[in-house]
Design an enzyme around this catalytic site. Structure first.
Site, PDB file in Angstrom:
ATOM      1  N   ALA A 181      44.757  34.352  50.686  1.00 34.49           N
ATOM      2  CA  ALA A 181      45.542  34.128  49.469  1.00 34.49           C
ATOM      3  C   ALA A 181      46.397  35.358  49.222  1.00 34.49           C
ATOM      4  O   ALA A 181      46.041  36.465  49.632  1.00 34.49           O
ATOM      5  CB  ALA A 181      44.618  33.898  48.278  1.00 34.49           C
ATOM      6  N   ALA A 216      41.183  40.716  39.359  1.00 30.04           N
ATOM      7  CA  ALA A 216      42.145  39.616  39.290  1.00 30.04           C
ATOM      8  C   ALA A 216      43.232  39.728  40.356  1.00 30.04           C
ATOM      9  O   ALA A 216      44.385  39.375  40.126  1.00 30.04           O
ATOM     10  CB  ALA A 216      42.759  39.555  37.893  1.00 30.04           C
ATOM     11  N   GLY A 217      42.846  40.213  41.541  1.00 30.17           N
ATOM     12  CA  GLY A 217      43.768  40.173  42.684  1.00 30.17           C
ATOM     13  C   GLY A 217      43.818  38.739  43.215  1.00 30.17           C
ATOM     14  O   GLY A 217      43.297  37.801  42.583  1.00 30.17           O
ATOM     15  N   SER A 247      46.392  42.502  54.060  1.00 31.03           N
ATOM     16  CA  SER A 247      46.196  43.022  52.708  1.00 31.03           C
ATOM     17  C   SER A 247      46.629  44.490  52.632  1.00 31.03           C
ATOM     18  O   SER A 247      47.169  44.947  51.623  1.00 31.03           O
ATOM     19  CB  SER A 247      44.728  42.869  52.284  1.00 31.03           C
ATOM     20  N   ASN A 278      50.969  39.985  60.996  1.00 33.37           N
ATOM     21  CA  ASN A 278      49.828  40.076  61.923  1.00 33.37           C
ATOM     22  C   ASN A 278      50.206  39.613  63.339  1.00 33.37           C
ATOM     23  O   ASN A 278      49.779  40.204  64.332  1.00 33.37           O
ATOM     24  CB  ASN A 278      48.667  39.216  61.418  1.00 33.37           C
ATOM     25  N   LYS A 290      33.888  41.386  60.667  1.00 33.73           N
ATOM     26  CA  LYS A 290      35.117  41.336  59.848  1.00 33.73           C
ATOM     27  C   LYS A 290      35.744  42.728  59.787  1.00 33.73           C
ATOM     28  O   LYS A 290      36.969  42.873  59.846  1.00 33.73           O
ATOM     29  CB  LYS A 290      34.757  40.827  58.442  1.00 33.73           C
ATOM     30  N   ASN A 347      36.169  43.971  51.513  1.00 36.52           N
ATOM     31  CA  ASN A 347      36.326  44.291  52.931  1.00 36.52           C
ATOM     32  C   ASN A 347      35.503  45.528  53.258  1.00 36.52           C
ATOM     33  O   ASN A 347      35.124  46.294  52.371  1.00 36.52           O
ATOM     34  CB  ASN A 347      37.800  44.627  53.234  1.00 36.52           C
ATOM     35  N   GLY A 396      40.288  37.125  43.765  1.00 38.68           N
ATOM     36  CA  GLY A 396      39.604  36.901  42.489  1.00 38.68           C
ATOM     37  C   GLY A 396      40.202  35.701  41.765  1.00 38.68           C
ATOM     38  O   GLY A 396      39.481  34.839  41.245  1.00 38.68           O
TER      39      GLY A 396
END
Ligand code: PAF
Length: 292
Positions: A121, A11-12, A249, A197, A179, A96, A15
């Protein structure tokens, strides 16, 4: 096979985004979300148009038709174990890096789709509880052996109908490495220097980006992994530019005192370096400077 219900594990931010968007379609019958502390019955999501929506979720059943694994890479296998799924349940992995994907593709007794997503997100900092869909992206998905094309097409169509643009592909392994290259440069540097970034586009950080990209290009050539059309440096620069305002992240994890995905992202590159007997001092230094 994937008519429903679906379960999202983890539930991050990603998710919650996937569960909330899938709750807007009837395709999956119902969508449930299982986090570290149990099932969530709703998600508050700020859509890319700025509006907040609350989406109601189903209670998880023991036999979902598909499980979207949205945990951090280092939590994925444990979360699957705890979910006690029926053997053969199809998975879609959103992690990732390139660690859990080859392992589960070999050992999981069912189809394993892997995804490379550019959806962005983030969770609002506490005490707020919502998730912000910062930028719409694209999700590429397929299995590493390219043997589950029909399943990948069905899942991609469902995600697209839910407002998460997705395509099936037969080169997901290569896309995961592309990626990973982006994450191996942007994530540790932004986490170490505590910058957004976009700061990596200019001195003093652009020199470190250059050096890491050069080592990655050398490794990928040795491993015969094709470069993106823009080349490794061009591809990383394009993502830095496209996500200039993002906190990576890994920076978010470091700031929140959570474990990072260092091992999923950097360790596969160090393993390639060992396999091909190549010196990668910058990547190695990055690994050691990054908290695990
Ligand atoms: O991990 C992340 O933060 C993202 O994958 C990316 C692309 C580096 C953007 O912040």
């Amino acid at each position: 096979m994937t008519a429903g219900p679906w379960l999202v594990l983890g539930a991050g931010a990603l998710g919650q985004l996937f569960a909330a968007r899938l709750a807007t379609t009837n395709d999956t019958g119902s969508i449930a979300l299982l986090g570290r502390h149990g099932a969530l019955n709703q998600v508050r999501l700020q859509e890319t148009d700025g509006n907040w929506q609350t989406r109601t979720l189903a209670y998880p059943t023991m036999a979902p038709a598909l499980v979207i694994v949205a945990t951090k890479a280092f939590d994925a296998e444990q979360a699957l174990k705890q979910a006690q799924l029926a053997p053969g349940t199809p998975l879609l992995l959103l992690q990732n890096g390139f660690s859990v994907q080859p392992r589960l593709s070999t050992h999981w007794p069912g189809p394993v789709l892997c995804a490379a997503t550019t959806e962005a997100a983030y969770r609002q900092p506490p005490p707020a509880t919502g998730v912000v869909h910062a930028a719409a992206g694209h999700t590429w998905l397929g299995d590493l052996a390219a043997t589950h094309g029909a399943l990948a097409e069905t899942v991609a169509a469902t995600l697209t109908r839910a407002g998460l643009a997705a395509s099936a592909c037969d080169d997901i392994g290569e896309r995961l490495w592309h990626k990973l290259a982006v994450n191996a440069v942007i994530n540790p540097l932004t986490a170490r220097h505590r910058v957004h970034n976009g700061a990596l586009a200019a001195p003093p950080f652009s020199a470190e980006v250059e050096e890491l990209c050069a080592e990655i290009a050398q490794l990928m050539a040795a491993a015969q992994i094709s470069p993106p059309t823009e080349g490794w440096r061009g591809w990383v620069s394009a993502v830095i530019e496209a996500t200039a305002g993002n906190r990576s992240s890994m920076l978010q994890d470091v700031l929140a005192g959570r474990p990072t995905e260092r091992d999923a992202i950097l360790a596969p590159l160090l393993a390639l370096a060992d396999t091909h007997a190549l010196a990668v001092p910058r990547l190695r230094a990055c690994y050691h400077a990054t908290p695990g």
